[in-house]
Design a protein around this motif. Sequence first.
Motif, PDB file in Angstrom:
ATOM      1  N   SER A   4       3.580   3.193 -13.457  1.00 48.53           N
ATOM      2  CA  SER A   4       2.696   2.458 -12.364  1.00 48.53           C
ATOM      3  C   SER A   4       2.500   1.117 -12.317  1.00 48.53           C
ATOM      4  O   SER A   4       2.553   0.497 -13.483  1.00 48.53           O
ATOM      5  N   GLY A   5       2.345   0.751 -11.440  1.00 45.72           N
ATOM      6  CA  GLY A   5       2.152  -0.771 -11.139  1.00 45.72           C
ATOM      7  C   GLY A   5       1.014  -1.386 -10.499  1.00 45.72           C
ATOM      8  O   GLY A   5       0.603  -0.734  -9.516  1.00 45.72           O
ATOM      9  N   GLN A   6       0.234  -2.430 -10.653  1.00 43.57           N
ATOM     10  CA  GLN A   6      -0.702  -2.664  -9.849  1.00 43.57           C
ATOM     11  C   GLN A   6      -0.414  -4.286  -9.101  1.00 43.57           C
ATOM     12  O   GLN A   6       0.475  -5.128  -9.975  1.00 43.57           O
ATOM     13  N   PHE A   7      -0.490  -4.200  -7.957  1.00 49.36           N
ATOM     14  CA  PHE A   7      -0.258  -5.400  -7.321  1.00 49.36           C
ATOM     15  C   PHE A   7      -1.133  -6.160  -6.701  1.00 49.36           C
ATOM     16  O   PHE A   7      -2.231  -5.647  -6.119  1.00 49.36           O
ATOM     17  N   ARG A   8      -1.197  -7.603  -6.367  1.00 46.49           N
ATOM     18  CA  ARG A   8      -2.005  -8.328  -5.562  1.00 46.49           C
ATOM     19  C   ARG A   8      -1.357  -8.329  -4.284  1.00 46.49           C
ATOM     20  O   ARG A   8      -0.212  -8.620  -4.107  1.00 46.49           O
ATOM     21  N   VAL A  35      -2.069   3.499  -3.404  1.00 39.78           N
ATOM     22  CA  VAL A  35      -3.857   3.527  -3.188  1.00 39.78           C
ATOM     23  C   VAL A  35      -3.946   2.037  -2.838  1.00 39.78           C
ATOM     24  O   VAL A  35      -3.743   1.222  -3.794  1.00 39.78           O
ATOM     25  N   VAL A  36      -4.141   1.825  -1.760  1.00 39.57           N
ATOM     26  CA  VAL A  36      -4.362   0.024  -1.326  1.00 39.57           C
ATOM     27  C   VAL A  36      -5.885   0.079  -1.126  1.00 39.57           C
ATOM     28  O   VAL A  36      -6.492   0.735  -0.353  1.00 39.57           O
ATOM     29  N   ALA A  37      -6.325  -1.140  -1.790  1.00 37.18           N
ATOM     30  CA  ALA A  37      -7.823  -1.579  -1.398  1.00 37.18           C
ATOM     31  C   ALA A  37      -8.146  -2.682  -0.816  1.00 37.18           C
ATOM     32  O   ALA A  37      -7.450  -3.924  -1.191  1.00 37.18           O
ATOM     33  N   LEU A  38      -8.800  -2.740   0.354  1.00 35.98           N
ATOM     34  CA  LEU A  38      -9.062  -4.098   1.035  1.00 35.98           C
ATOM     35  C   LEU A  38     -10.119  -5.135   0.226  1.00 35.98           C
ATOM     36  O   LEU A  38      -9.832  -6.165   0.092  1.00 35.98           O
ATOM     37  N   ALA A  39     -10.926  -4.480  -0.404  1.00 38.48           N
ATOM     38  CA  ALA A  39     -11.987  -5.406  -0.805  1.00 38.48           C
ATOM     39  C   ALA A  39     -11.522  -6.066  -2.146  1.00 38.48           C
ATOM     40  O   ALA A  39     -11.895  -7.153  -2.489  1.00 38.48           O
ATOM     41  N   THR A  40     -10.688  -5.451  -2.867  1.00 38.54           N
ATOM     42  CA  THR A  40     -10.029  -6.287  -4.126  1.00 38.54           C
ATOM     43  C   THR A  40      -8.608  -6.803  -3.916  1.00 38.54           C
ATOM     44  O   THR A  40      -8.112  -7.517  -4.747  1.00 38.54           O
ATOM     45  N   SER A  41      -8.013  -6.560  -2.708  1.00 43.06           N
ATOM     46  CA  SER A  41      -6.699  -7.024  -2.262  1.00 43.06           C
ATOM     47  C   SER A  41      -5.595  -6.477  -3.091  1.00 43.06           C
ATOM     48  O   SER A  41      -4.858  -7.358  -3.698  1.00 43.06           O
ATOM     49  N   THR A  42      -5.891  -5.377  -3.740  1.00 44.95           N
ATOM     50  CA  THR A  42      -4.750  -5.026  -4.494  1.00 44.95           C
ATOM     51  C   THR A  42      -4.265  -3.436  -3.956  1.00 44.95           C
ATOM     52  O   THR A  42      -4.890  -2.771  -3.268  1.00 44.95           O
ATOM     53  N   GLY A  43      -3.109  -3.128  -4.743  1.00 46.46           N
ATOM     54  CA  GLY A  43      -2.658  -1.710  -4.595  1.00 46.46           C
ATOM     55  C   GLY A  43      -2.207  -1.281  -6.135  1.00 46.46           C
ATOM     56  O   GLY A  43      -1.746  -1.910  -6.828  1.00 46.46           O
ATOM     57  N   GLU A  44      -2.451   0.021  -6.026  1.00 43.66           N
ATOM     58  CA  GLU A  44      -2.027   0.686  -7.227  1.00 43.66           C
ATOM     59  C   GLU A  44      -0.779   1.712  -6.906  1.00 43.66           C
ATOM     60  O   GLU A  44      -0.780   2.440  -5.830  1.00 43.66           O
ATOM     61  N   VAL A  45       0.350   1.545  -7.254  1.00 43.62           N
ATOM     62  CA  VAL A  45       1.536   2.493  -7.061  1.00 43.62           C
ATOM     63  C   VAL A  45       2.265   3.113  -8.276  1.00 43.62           C
ATOM     64  O   VAL A  45       2.502   2.774  -9.380  1.00 43.62           O
ATOM     65  N   GLU A  46       2.213   4.455  -7.930  1.00 43.33           N
ATOM     66  CA  GLU A  46       2.888   5.342  -9.045  1.00 43.33           C
ATOM     67  C   GLU A  46       4.283   5.507  -8.540  1.00 43.33           C
ATOM     68  O   GLU A  46       4.515   6.094  -7.220  1.00 43.33           O
ATOM     69  N   TYR A  47       5.424   5.275  -9.436  1.00 38.37           N
ATOM     70  CA  TYR A  47       6.879   5.210  -9.005  1.00 38.37           C
ATOM     71  C   TYR A  47       7.816   6.029 -10.065  1.00 38.37           C
ATOM     72  O   TYR A  47       7.525   5.796 -11.215  1.00 38.37           O
ATOM     73  N   VAL A  58       7.456  -5.422  -4.700  1.00 39.26           N
ATOM     74  CA  VAL A  58       6.876  -6.504  -4.187  1.00 39.26           C
ATOM     75  C   VAL A  58       7.567  -6.965  -2.878  1.00 39.26           C
ATOM     76  O   VAL A  58       6.874  -7.396  -1.804  1.00 39.26           O
ATOM     77  N   GLN A  59       8.994  -6.676  -3.040  1.00 40.35           N
ATOM     78  CA  GLN A  59       9.824  -7.299  -1.788  1.00 40.35           C
ATOM     79  C   GLN A  59       9.594  -6.388  -0.691  1.00 40.35           C
ATOM     80  O   GLN A  59       9.205  -6.865   0.381  1.00 40.35           O
ATOM     81  N   ALA A  60       9.192  -5.080  -0.755  1.00 47.62           N
ATOM     82  CA  ALA A  60       8.801  -4.461   0.499  1.00 47.62           C
ATOM     83  C   ALA A  60       7.604  -4.710   1.087  1.00 47.62           C
ATOM     84  O   ALA A  60       7.548  -4.654   2.065  1.00 47.62           O
ATOM     85  N   ILE A  61       6.637  -5.175   0.335  1.00 43.51           N
ATOM     86  CA  ILE A  61       5.442  -5.615   0.828  1.00 43.51           C
ATOM     87  C   ILE A  61       5.506  -6.836   1.543  1.00 43.51           C
ATOM     88  O   ILE A  61       5.026  -6.891   2.861  1.00 43.51           O
ATOM     89  N   GLU A  62       6.209  -7.791   0.991  1.00 38.91           N
ATOM     90  CA  GLU A  62       6.379  -9.051   1.638  1.00 38.91           C
ATOM     91  C   GLU A  62       7.468  -8.810   3.015  1.00 38.91           C
ATOM     92  O   GLU A  62       7.122  -9.509   4.118  1.00 38.91           O
ATOM     93  N   ASP A  63       8.392  -7.888   3.036  1.00 39.11           N
ATOM     94  CA  ASP A  63       9.061  -7.603   4.323  1.00 39.11           C
ATOM     95  C   ASP A  63       8.252  -7.409   5.474  1.00 39.11           C
ATOM     96  O   ASP A  63       8.627  -7.290   6.334  1.00 39.11           O
ATOM     97  N   ALA A  64       7.228  -6.607   4.913  1.00 39.99           N
ATOM     98  CA  ALA A  64       6.320  -6.192   5.995  1.00 39.99           C
ATOM     99  C   ALA A  64       5.299  -7.136   6.488  1.00 39.99           C
ATOM    100  O   ALA A  64       4.365  -6.923   7.411  1.00 39.99           O
ATOM    101  N   GLY A  65       5.596  -8.136   5.869  1.00 42.52           N
ATOM    102  CA  GLY A  65       4.734  -9.627   6.501  1.00 42.52           C
ATOM    103  C   GLY A  65       3.437  -9.872   5.719  1.00 42.52           C
ATOM    104  O   GLY A  65       2.424 -10.772   6.132  1.00 42.52           O
TER     105      GLY A  65
END
Length: 72
Positions: A4-8, A35-47, A58-65
């Motif tokens: 699992s990874g946590q992302f800003r 699971v992405v949270a607006l209030a904390t600007s974070t996302g938790e991803v299990e992969y 990280v790259q996929a999130i950036e590719d989405a803008g």
Amino acid sequence: KTLSGQFRIGGMTCAACVNSVQGILKKLPGVKRAVVALATSTGEVEYDSSAISKDDIVQAIEDAGFEAALLR
Ligand code: 9UX
């Protein structure tokens, strides 16, 4: 292995942004849960680490803008 990874995630300004980032994440090969949270600007991803890496996520999130950085 399932990890699992946590992302800003920057640049999300409304609930629809959150839904679109979550949708993008869930469609990535190897992502089991996102699971992405607006209030904390974070996302938790299990992969599955044999299918995708934290850097790929990280790259996929950036590719989405949005801005993305790995927290842990
Ligand atoms: Mo809301 Mo986000 O109107 O990309 S969807 S700002």
